[in-house]
Write an enzyme that holds these catalytic residues in place. Structure first.
Site, PDB file in Angstrom:
ATOM      1  N   GLY A 289      40.971  58.712  53.938  1.00 60.83           N
ATOM      2  CA  GLY A 289      40.680  60.029  53.391  1.00 60.83           C
ATOM      3  C   GLY A 289      41.466  61.192  53.963  1.00 60.83           C
TER       4      GLY A 289
ATOM      5  N   PRO B 213      43.366  54.407  56.610  1.00 59.12           N
ATOM      6  CA  PRO B 213      44.153  55.523  56.082  1.00 59.12           C
ATOM      7  C   PRO B 213      45.181  55.045  55.063  1.00 59.12           C
ATOM      8  CG  PRO B 213      45.040  54.842  58.179  1.00 59.12           C
ATOM      9  CD  PRO B 213      43.811  54.001  57.943  1.00 59.12           C
ATOM     10  N   GLY B 214      45.528  55.890  54.142  1.00 64.60           N
ATOM     11  CA  GLY B 214      46.555  55.551  53.174  1.00 64.60           C
ATOM     12  C   GLY B 214      47.453  56.744  52.947  1.00 64.60           C
ATOM     13  N   ARG B 215      46.892  57.746  52.296  1.00 63.32           N
ATOM     14  CA  ARG B 215      47.679  58.910  51.897  1.00 63.32           C
ATOM     15  C   ARG B 215      48.317  59.603  53.094  1.00 63.32           C
ATOM     16  NH1 ARG B 215      46.228  62.118  47.206  1.00 63.32           N
ATOM     17  NH2 ARG B 215      44.113  61.309  47.406  1.00 63.32           N
TER      18      ARG B 215
ATOM     19  N   ARG C 238      49.245  61.871  38.728  1.00 58.39           N
ATOM     20  CA  ARG C 238      48.332  62.758  39.459  1.00 58.39           C
ATOM     21  C   ARG C 238      48.187  64.153  38.831  1.00 58.39           C
ATOM     22  NH1 ARG C 238      48.385  64.198  44.006  1.00 58.39           N
ATOM     23  NH2 ARG C 238      46.262  63.669  44.545  1.00 58.39           N
TER      24      ARG C 238
ATOM     25  N   TYR D 114      44.410  64.637  37.833  1.00 58.34           N
ATOM     26  CA  TYR D 114      43.611  65.449  38.767  1.00 58.34           C
ATOM     27  C   TYR D 114      44.023  66.914  38.771  1.00 58.34           C
ATOM     28  CZ  TYR D 114      43.532  60.687  40.726  1.00 58.34           C
ATOM     29  OH  TYR D 114      43.469  59.333  40.888  1.00 58.34           O
TER      30      TYR D 114
ATOM     31  N   CYS E  83      54.564  60.809  24.733  1.00 50.84           N
ATOM     32  CA  CYS E  83      54.048  61.521  23.562  1.00 50.84           C
ATOM     33  C   CYS E  83      52.613  61.973  23.776  1.00 50.84           C
ATOM     34  CB  CYS E  83      54.171  60.634  22.338  1.00 50.84           C
ATOM     35  SG  CYS E  83      55.853  60.053  22.141  1.00 50.84           S
TER      36      CYS E  83
ATOM     37  N   TYR F 258      49.805  57.024  45.803  1.00 54.68           N
ATOM     38  CA  TYR F 258      49.237  56.983  44.448  1.00 54.68           C
ATOM     39  C   TYR F 258      50.270  57.420  43.402  1.00 54.68           C
ATOM     40  CZ  TYR F 258      45.085  56.774  47.381  1.00 54.68           C
ATOM     41  OH  TYR F 258      44.185  56.433  48.346  1.00 54.68           O
TER      42      TYR F 258
END
Ligand code: LLP
Length: 432
Positions: A242, A277-279, A315, A319, A358, A387
């Site tokens: 996170g 952790p990732g991001r 993204r 989002y 499109c 992501y």
């Protein structure tokens, strides 16, 4: 924060000019900096060293096997959420005994695959899944170790689609129910096959303050105290991922700021700490390079029509997220110090940066001030390492982009560009 910077009016990734790589490998192109991936991994490892965590990089964030291998070489384990992610880890030479497996709807086939592989920890999301895991562990003769994913009901103050630790989401088990789950399971025959000895939580993503972690962890350690008092052996606490990345300069917190708030809550509790952790590791380590195909006026707007869009980086469409965009070769007059939406650089003009799909949701940015741009120019979409490619699709039958990893002055193709044949291959020879 990362190793993408402008020198003499050109963007560099470590020691190489990004535009040279765009010409060499073509566009659209995901370009990653190995030094940035390592730097962010090491920042976490050193900030949290007092609790000796197992860092399980979250595979869904950027799942290229060469990136998994780079992180494995740093000592990373892996957070997986599907059989496919486990397959990637194994292909990368990762150790299944350093993998934790979350996911609300694991299938029997996926469970058998991961039991066979001998993963470290099952992050179980419901009573029904726990029962099913115990059944399959008994049938296969492979005992398992599990943590119950709990839902601490805190607000991580991030986009609602990536909020997972609030009561109304589908993730984990409410804290009140958690004690009952431990009690019922200990009394059941399933506990002969699954050791339920951990608690896990993952409260959301792109979190840029420490308070949600403090609130969640205080609730969780209190739960662990109650579970221990009731006679349950609890050895493991996995607090998920996170930590935010720096989409705009200064947005992300340093690893040591998170650690300063989190470590005191965890220290001295006789718990094996896992984090996912990732991001934080991959977000700033990648950019998406796209080439402007046409510049067009429409209504009162100017559109930069690019060869990449929502199919490669969804993204902004999904989002409404901000990604800084700037030319790879803007010249020396156009090199901003900061990546921010607030600064209007003199001599720039407002444009919409859009893709070839499109749909009107197919945009990277609207009303963005960019230097004068012409057909053939390359643009960098920053902070696309997390992501980005992992959520890319072949929608509208555009093959997937290539991926290149830069390490110092070396550039290596780590995924070839998709081909037209890749688009149709799985549809051939499938019967009549
Ligand atoms: N662990 C679990 C169980 C997760 O579900 C996730 C992310 C992570 C760890 C890693 O979270 P991170 O450290 O990267 O925040 N596609 C969205 C983000 C979805 C997050 C899904 N879960 C986006 O592009 O913002």
């Amino acid at each position: 924060m990362d190793r993408f910077d402008y020198r003499e009016g050109r963007l560099y990734c470590e020691d190489l000019a990004a535009a040279d790589l765009a010409r060499r490998f073509g566009t659209p192109l995901y370009l990653y900096s190995a030094g940035t991936l390592r730097r962010h991994y090491r920042k976490l490892a050193s900030a949290f060293s007092a609790v000796e965590p197992l860092i399980c990089y979250s595979v869904k964030v950027c799942s290229n096997i060469h990136i998994l291998r780079l992180l494995k070489d740093e000592g990373s384990g892996f957070d997986i959420v599907s059989g496919g992610e486990l397959h990637r880890v194994l292909e990368a030479g990762g150790d299944p005994a350093q993998c934790c497996y979350a996911g609300v709807a694991k299938t029997d086939d996926e469970i058998r695959f991961a039991l066979d592989a001998g993963i470290l920890l099952w992050n179980v999301e419901s009573e029904a899944e726990l029962e099913n895991l115990a059944r399959l562990a008994r049938e296969t003769g492979r005992p398992a170790r599990a943590a119950l994913r709990v839902n601490p009901d805190v607000d991580p103050k991030t986009h609602r689609y990536i909020t997972t630790g609030k009561r109304e989401t589908k993730f984990g088990v409410d804290l009140e129910r958690a004690e009952r789950v431990f009690g019922d399971f200990a009394a059941s025959s399933g506990s002969k096959h699954v050791a339920l000895t951990g608690v896990q939580a993952h409260i959301g993503s792109q979190i840029t303050t420490v308070e949600p972690y403090v609130q969640a962890l205080e609730k969780i350690v209190a739960l662990i105290d109650r579970l221990r008092a009731a006679g349950h052996e609890i050895t493991t606490l996995d607090f998920g991922g996170g930590f935010g990345a720096d989409y705009e300069s200064g947005e992300a917190l340093e690893a040591r700021a998170f650690a300063a708030a989190i470590v005191p809550i965890l220290e001295g509790r006789r718990l094996k700490i896992i984090m996912e952790p990732g991001r934080f590791i991959a977000g700033n380590a990648g950019i998406l390079i796209t080439q402007v195909q046409y510049v067009k006026a429409g209504g009162d707007r100017t559109f930069l029509l690019c060869d990449s869009g929502m199919h490669h980086l969804i993204r902004p469409a999904l989002y409404g997220s901000y990604h800084h965009i700037w030319p790879l070769e803007p010249g020396e007059d156009f090199v901003p110090e900061q990546r921010t939406r607030d600064e209007v650089f003199p001599g720039t003009e407002a444009v919409d940066v859009v893709g070839p799909i499109c749909e009107s949701a197919d945009f990277f940015a609207k009303d963005r001030h960019l230097p004068p741009t012409a057909r053939g120019d390359y643009l960098a979409v920053f902070c696309a390492g997390a992501y980005g490619m992992s959520m890319a699709s072949e929608y509208n039958s555009f093959p997937r982009p290539a991926e290149v990893l830069v390490d110092g002055s070396q550039a290596r193709l780590i995924r070839r560009r998709g081909t037209y044949d890749d688009l149709v291959a799985p549809e051939r020879d499938v019967g009549d």
